[in-house]
Design an enzyme around this catalytic site. Structure first.
Site, short mmCIF file in Angstrom:
data_model
loop_
_atom_site.label_atom_id
_atom_site.label_comp_id
_atom_site.label_asym_id
_atom_site.label_seq_id
_atom_site.Cartn_x
_atom_site.Cartn_y
_atom_site.Cartn_z
N HIS A 1 0.92 -1.14 -0.09
CA HIS A 1 0.06 0.05 0.09
C HIS A 1 0.90 1.13 -0.14
O HIS A 1 0.59 1.90 -0.76
CB HIS A 1 -0.98 -0.02 1.34
CG HIS A 1 -1.75 1.42 1.42
ND1 HIS A 1 -3.17 1.21 0.95
CD2 HIS A 1 -1.61 2.51 1.95
CE1 HIS A 1 -3.63 2.49 1.41
NE2 HIS A 1 -2.79 3.13 1.73
N GLU A 2 1.88 1.29 0.78
CA GLU A 2 2.49 2.55 1.08
C GLU A 2 3.63 2.56 -0.36
O GLU A 2 3.86 3.85 -0.75
CB GLU A 2 3.59 2.40 2.27
CG GLU A 2 2.58 2.30 3.63
CD GLU A 2 1.66 3.41 3.69
OE1 GLU A 2 1.86 4.71 3.14
OE2 GLU A 2 0.78 3.33 4.52
N HIS B 1 1.52 4.62 -2.59
CA HIS B 1 1.77 6.09 -2.53
C HIS B 1 3.16 6.56 -3.09
O HIS B 1 3.24 7.35 -3.68
CB HIS B 1 1.68 6.37 -1.03
CG HIS B 1 0.22 6.41 -0.52
ND1 HIS B 1 -0.58 7.21 -0.95
CD2 HIS B 1 -0.30 5.56 0.50
CE1 HIS B 1 -1.89 6.73 -0.30
NE2 HIS B 1 -1.49 6.02 0.69
N GLU C 1 -4.66 8.15 -2.98
CA GLU C 1 -4.94 6.98 -2.34
C GLU C 1 -5.39 5.83 -3.66
O GLU C 1 -5.24 4.57 -3.22
CB GLU C 1 -6.27 7.12 -1.52
CG GLU C 1 -6.60 6.11 -0.43
CD GLU C 1 -5.36 6.02 0.70
OE1 GLU C 1 -4.80 7.05 1.02
OE2 GLU C 1 -5.30 4.83 1.40
#
Lengths: 302, 302
Positions: B265-266, B269, B295
């Protein structure tokens, strides 16, 4: 006087915050920063140091110091107020002689030079660092000329480490030490095998070396609530106020001494910084007295 | 026009350096900073954010933007010059409405609040964080009032995440999503045991979890020459220019999913931030388009 003193402290506090922020960025550069960030980091460090310089040499600070110098003239020389004015003035007088542009160029050259030094060190190739070293020496000469000196050019730079000391004094001191140290080192060298130090080489798990070093410096008094240890290419100690004084070390799986003594040495520096009175926070009084005093603390524990 | 544009870029570059320096200090606070440094760090962050704010709202920047707005009026809206002026103006117009004192108080409350949140989380004791949360909500309301709004107070704050979006639009969007999502989630919940996911719990060496996550995000394209991963209490991504975009994760020895999906997820980003054109460095154009866009990138990879 109180209003002027408060205004001075507010200004000095912001300057200290900028300087401490630059120190944090420098710590990060030497510990965790990814290599591709070097250019961006040089820009950030340059801006912080440039703004800190601009704010310290600002005319308003000079006026405040002049007014407070007469307001504090009758106070004890060692009082907080008189000391703050005297020491800030000394630091500022030096900075006023340096053009902000020179401060910015030096800051940038240092940030880029550090990266080149790390690359050169890893590759054992001095040529990578050489052009950076040349630029840094040129900038140091330019700095010395801007600061001015009477006897020797290095006096201007030495003053930053040992306030008011002259190169000739250091030479006299070193000559005296040399007369005693050279025969001593020779005598030791002749008996190199008198003590069996083979236990210092071998296989030493780096994680356990790490724990051993930390265990020892905690016992010496290093406060991990206001500090921490990280790995780096060449060990150093760095302070961002006495609330946050960090040490670094490097580990070799086949040698016990380098990491252990680096950790103890740096913790000696850190104990000195952690011991500075918190009432002096965010002022030039929070800086160490001199490099020799600092080094005496690291060497003593080591 | 070129001189004015260069002057604007110089000023914006220094503001970006201050903002990025604050981000580095915030990253450090959330990863390595010793707990006893919280007060000092709050002061440093406050000074950096205060100076960045003062320099952005300075009259000279307003004048430069006014003059450049007419100079760039005939240029393509998407040209670098027109975009820089338009976006900087938008960002600055917002900041001009905020008193520097409010920016400073918010910055300080955030730094102290984060520390309290970490303590509360570790102790599972919400009361430690509650007074900080109350102060932060008060400051957010004060910020919204200073920014102004037509319909709903939150519109003023939402604008920072989704430029020009209104709370009522988000509510309409969420209502539509809810109509589709609630039955879907219910249908999934009814078949919770349809797939055997027992392999996701068990004993997982945290070092190997760490390696697995990094291996995967490297394959997704996350560039470790311009990034790195560290541990934290709640995973986040942070950018100090696209040259240095860092991710964080947290590890549980008995679960595979949290660390793995946090890392992916990070990294989503981070891929977005690392992909921003370097020609936009140190300007407001280097900021992400919106939180929803950001997001979308993290969720897509996750």
């Amino acid at each position: 006087m109180n209003d002027k003193l408060e205004e001075l402290k507010t200004r000095l506090g912001e300057i200290a915050d900028l300087t401490n922020a630059a120190a944090i960025l420098s710590w990060d550069q030497q510990t965790y920063m990814p290599p591709g960030a070097t250019e961006a980091r040089a820009a950030q460090l340059t801006t912080l140091r440039k703004l800190a310089h601009e704010r310290l040499v600002a005319d308003e600070v000079g006026r405040l110091l002049d007014e407070l110098a007469s307001d504090t003239a009758d106070l004890d020389r060692d009082s907080y107020e008189a000391s703050l004015v005297r020491v800030t003035r000394r630091v500022r007088d030096r900075q006023v002689k340096l053009p902000t542009d020179l401060v910015a160029r030096m800051s940038r050259a240092q940030a880029l030079g550090r990266h080149a030094w790390e690359k050169a060190r890893a590759a054992s190739d001095f040529s990578i660092f050489l052009p950076h070293l040349e630029e840094l020496v040129d900038l140091a000469r330019e700095t010395a000329e801007a600061l001015g000196y009477e006897e020797r050019m290095y006096d201007a730079l030495l003053d930053r480490f040992e306030p008011e000391m002259k190169t000739s004094q250091v030479e006299a001191l070193f000559a005296e030490l040399k007369a005693g140290l050279v025969p001593l080192v020779q005598a030791i060298a002749e008996r190199q095998d008198a003590v069996d130090d083979s236990f210092l080489t071998g296989e030493f798990d780096v994680d356990r070396q790490w724990e051993l070093g930390l265990e020892i410096v905690k016992k010496l008094g290093y406060d991990l609530n206001h500090g921490r240890q990280d790995r780096t290419a060449h060990p150093f100690t760095i302070s961002f106020t006495p609330a946050d004084v960090r040490i670094t070390t490097r580990l070799y799986p086949d040698q016990l001494k380098p990491a252990l003594f680096a950790t103890i040495h740096e913790a000696g520096h850190a104990l000195y910084e952690q011991g500075i009175g918190r009432a002096l926070d965010r002022t030039p009084l929070s800086d160490s007295a001199s490099l020799a005093v600092h080094e005496s603390q690291s060497r003593m524990w080591e």
